[in-house]
Write an enzyme that holds these catalytic residues in place. Structure first.
Site, short mmCIF file in Angstrom:
data_model
loop_
_atom_site.label_atom_id
_atom_site.label_comp_id
_atom_site.label_asym_id
_atom_site.label_seq_id
_atom_site.Cartn_x
_atom_site.Cartn_y
_atom_site.Cartn_z
N CYS A 37 4.28 -4.82 -2.59
CA CYS A 37 4.52 -4.11 -3.86
C CYS A 37 5.79 -4.65 -4.51
CB CYS A 37 4.66 -2.62 -3.56
SG CYS A 37 5.20 -1.59 -4.92
N SER A 84 8.19 -3.05 -5.62
CA SER A 84 9.38 -2.30 -5.19
C SER A 84 10.06 -3.00 -4.01
CB SER A 84 9.02 -0.86 -4.81
OG SER A 84 8.47 -0.19 -5.93
N HIS A 133 12.14 -5.50 -5.58
CA HIS A 133 13.34 -4.88 -6.17
C HIS A 133 14.45 -4.71 -5.13
CE1 HIS A 133 11.63 -4.17 -10.04
NE2 HIS A 133 10.94 -3.09 -9.76
N HIS A 168 6.25 -0.69 2.44
CA HIS A 168 6.13 0.77 2.33
C HIS A 168 4.72 1.16 1.89
CE1 HIS A 168 6.95 -0.78 -1.65
NE2 HIS A 168 6.32 0.28 -2.12
N CYS A 202 0.85 3.16 -1.63
CA CYS A 202 1.79 3.15 -2.75
C CYS A 202 1.12 2.90 -4.09
CB CYS A 202 2.93 2.15 -2.54
SG CYS A 202 4.04 2.12 -3.99
P1 NAD Z 1 3.65 -6.41 -10.35
O1 NAD Z 1 4.69 -7.46 -10.24
O2 NAD Z 1 2.39 -6.54 -9.57
O3 NAD Z 1 3.24 -6.15 -11.87
C1 NAD Z 1 4.12 -6.24 -12.95
C2 NAD Z 1 3.31 -6.74 -14.14
O4 NAD Z 1 4.13 -6.73 -15.31
C3 NAD Z 1 2.80 -8.16 -13.98
O5 NAD Z 1 1.40 -8.20 -14.21
C4 NAD Z 1 3.56 -8.95 -15.03
O6 NAD Z 1 2.79 -10.02 -15.58
C5 NAD Z 1 3.83 -7.88 -16.07
N1 NAD Z 1 4.99 -8.16 -16.95
C6 NAD Z 1 6.22 -8.57 -16.60
N2 NAD Z 1 7.02 -8.65 -17.68
C7 NAD Z 1 6.28 -8.26 -18.74
C8 NAD Z 1 6.53 -8.08 -20.14
N3 NAD Z 1 7.73 -8.34 -20.65
N4 NAD Z 1 5.53 -7.65 -20.92
C9 NAD Z 1 4.29 -7.39 -20.41
N5 NAD Z 1 4.00 -7.53 -19.09
C10 NAD Z 1 4.97 -7.96 -18.28
O7 NAD Z 1 4.38 -5.04 -9.94
P2 NAD Z 1 3.74 -3.68 -9.35
O8 NAD Z 1 3.70 -3.77 -7.87
O9 NAD Z 1 2.53 -3.36 -10.12
O10 NAD Z 1 4.91 -2.65 -9.71
C11 NAD Z 1 5.21 -2.38 -11.06
C12 NAD Z 1 6.44 -1.52 -11.16
O11 NAD Z 1 6.14 -0.22 -10.63
C13 NAD Z 1 7.63 -2.04 -10.36
O12 NAD Z 1 8.83 -1.77 -11.06
C14 NAD Z 1 7.59 -1.18 -9.11
O13 NAD Z 1 8.83 -1.10 -8.48
C15 NAD Z 1 7.17 0.12 -9.72
N6 NAD Z 1 6.64 1.14 -8.81
C16 NAD Z 1 6.99 2.41 -9.09
C17 NAD Z 1 6.56 3.44 -8.29
C18 NAD Z 1 6.92 4.84 -8.62
O14 NAD Z 1 6.78 5.72 -7.75
N7 NAD Z 1 7.37 5.14 -9.82
C19 NAD Z 1 5.74 3.14 -7.18
C20 NAD Z 1 5.38 1.81 -6.95
C21 NAD Z 1 5.84 0.82 -7.76
ZN ZN Z 2 5.35 0.39 -3.83
#
Ligand code: NAD
Ligand code: ZN
Length: 358
Positions: free
Chosen positions: A38, A40, A43, A59, A160
């Site tokens: 993921c 995160s 991050h 996680h 997650c």
């Molecule tokens: P990921 O890297 O798989 O997906 C991110 C997407 O954003 C990619 O498809 C990328 O092409 C796109 N992107 C990047 N910059 C962009 C822009 N400027 N405009 C448009 N698209 C853009 O990540 P993920 O695993 O899907 O996680 C996404 C986010 O969610 C992360 O910040 C992660 O930490 C967070 N997250 C939050 C929780 C929560 O509980 N709130 C849980 C899990 C993950």
């Molecule tokens: Zn996650």
């Protein structure tokens, strides 16, 4: 046991043999069968989510119970479990109010070292789990028993990304049939928001991502329209697709402050922006205050899709088994623990929805 260790900020993870610490009375030892990778986790590596090295990351995982402490009540050896990246103790102030996604024991489970490196340095684990390993020891409250035949690589994502995304639509926003939705960022979590909006009956689901493959996948998983933000201003494109009104719900699923503001600007009068992506822990946002008040726009935070994991994990499994949600379509690649750094490269280069370590 073998585990992928975060040893220094921005460095590669180091796959090593480590010595597990003996489980305590309420602990469970799990043989990990699959773990999703993921953003995160990334991050943590880049410093946006503060966690001091060394630590075992991961996680989003599933596995089989190998041993239980004498005070473990709800799990037995051989049970199939999914790790919950926020514990659900069931008895704290929040859990008693059906807000287990805010369980007070989160920091307690994260603080326990679970293994030692060969130089005897203790290793913490990400969110009290540490799924980038072949085994993990965690508190019973971090595990949910599941009975299903779904393959491990799919089940892991419920830990997650899938629960967070689907839950953001169903629990946090409470998308209704006929609603309009925009999703900024279509990675593993964003594609799950799209699926959640679809199963809730949204009439219009606008997927916004810079990468063509992500936009194509979004259409396959339920988006009705796609927007390339490199082509023209994303807010203007969403306005054009919604008759100038904006969407009922705009989800930011990347973690970029400017894009959370963009989501707010895409929401219609009376609509809401939902912040799902995790921004850098030092970031702040500024939103226009007039529309907050006079257009009654809302800005909602969203952790773990506001999921009540003991209710929602089985619910998601049922929806997948019934063919209403597509977990298989989210697994782009499976690979071994030794390929963990390649999984992060593929994520950064936009090649995958999810890589899963098996
Ligand atoms: P990921 O890297 O798989 O997906 C991110 C997407 O954003 C990619 O498809 C990328 O092409 C796109 N992107 C990047 N910059 C962009 C822009 N400027 N405009 C448009 N698209 C853009 O990540 P993920 O695993 O899907 O996680 C996404 C986010 O969610 C992360 O910040 C992660 O930490 C967070 N997250 C939050 C929780 C929560 O509980 N709130 C849980 C899990 C993950
Ligand atoms: Zn996650």
């Amino acid at each position: 046991m073998r585990a992928a260790i975060f040893t220094e900020q921005n460095g590669p993870l180091s796959v090593e043999n480590v010595d597990p610490i003996d489980p305590g009375p309420r602990d469970v030892v799990v043989r990990i069968t699959a773990s999703g990778v993921c953003h995160s986790d990334l991050h943590v590596i880049t410093g946006g989510l503060p966690m001091p090295p060394p630590a075992i990351l991961g996680h989003e995982g599933t596995g089989i119970v190998e041993a239980v402490g004498p005070e473990v009540k709800g799990l037995r050896v051989g049970d199939r479990v999914i790790g919950s990246f926020i514990p659900a103790c069931g008895t704290c102030w929040f859990c008693l109010r059906d807000e287990s996604h805010l369980c007070e024991n989160t920091y307690t489970v994260m603080a326990a070292p679970r293994a030692h490196r060969h130089d005897h340095t203790p290793l913490m684990t990400m969110t009290g789990l540490g799924t980038f390993a072949d085994m993990m020891t965690c508190d019973e409250m971090s595990l949910v028993k599941i009975e299903t035949d779904l393959p491990d690589e799919q089940l892991a994502l419920i830990g997650c990304g899938f629960t967070t995304g689907v839950g953001a639509a169903l629990n946090t926003a409470k998308v209704q049939p006929g609603d309009t939705v925009a999703v900024i960022g279509c990675g593993g979590v964003g594609q799950s928001v799209i699926q959640g909006a679809k199963v809730a009956g949204a009439a219009q689901i606008i997927a916004i991502d810079l990468v063509p493959y992500k936009r194509e996948s979004a259409l396959a998983l339920g988006a009705t329209h796609v927007v390339d933000p490199a082509e023209a201003d994303a807010v203007e494109q969403v306005m054009a697709l919604t008759g100038g009104r904006g969407v009922d719900y705009a989800f930011e699923v990347i973690g970029v402050p400017d894009l959370i503001v963009q989501a707010f600007n895409m929401a219609r009068t009376g609509g809401a922006a939902v912040a799902v992506g995790v921004p850098h822990f030092m970031d702040s946002i500024t939103i226009p205050s007039f529309p907050l008040v006079l257009s009654e726009k809302r800005l909602l935070g969203c952790v773990y899709g506001s999921a009540q994991v003991r209710r929602d994990f089985p619910r998601l499994v049922s929806l997948v088994q019934a063919g209403r949600l597509d977990l298989g379509g989210m697994v782009s690649r499976t690979m071994g623990l030794d390929d963990i750094n390649e999984a992060f490269r593929a994520m950064k280069d936009g090649e995958v929805i999810r890589s899963v370590l098996v």
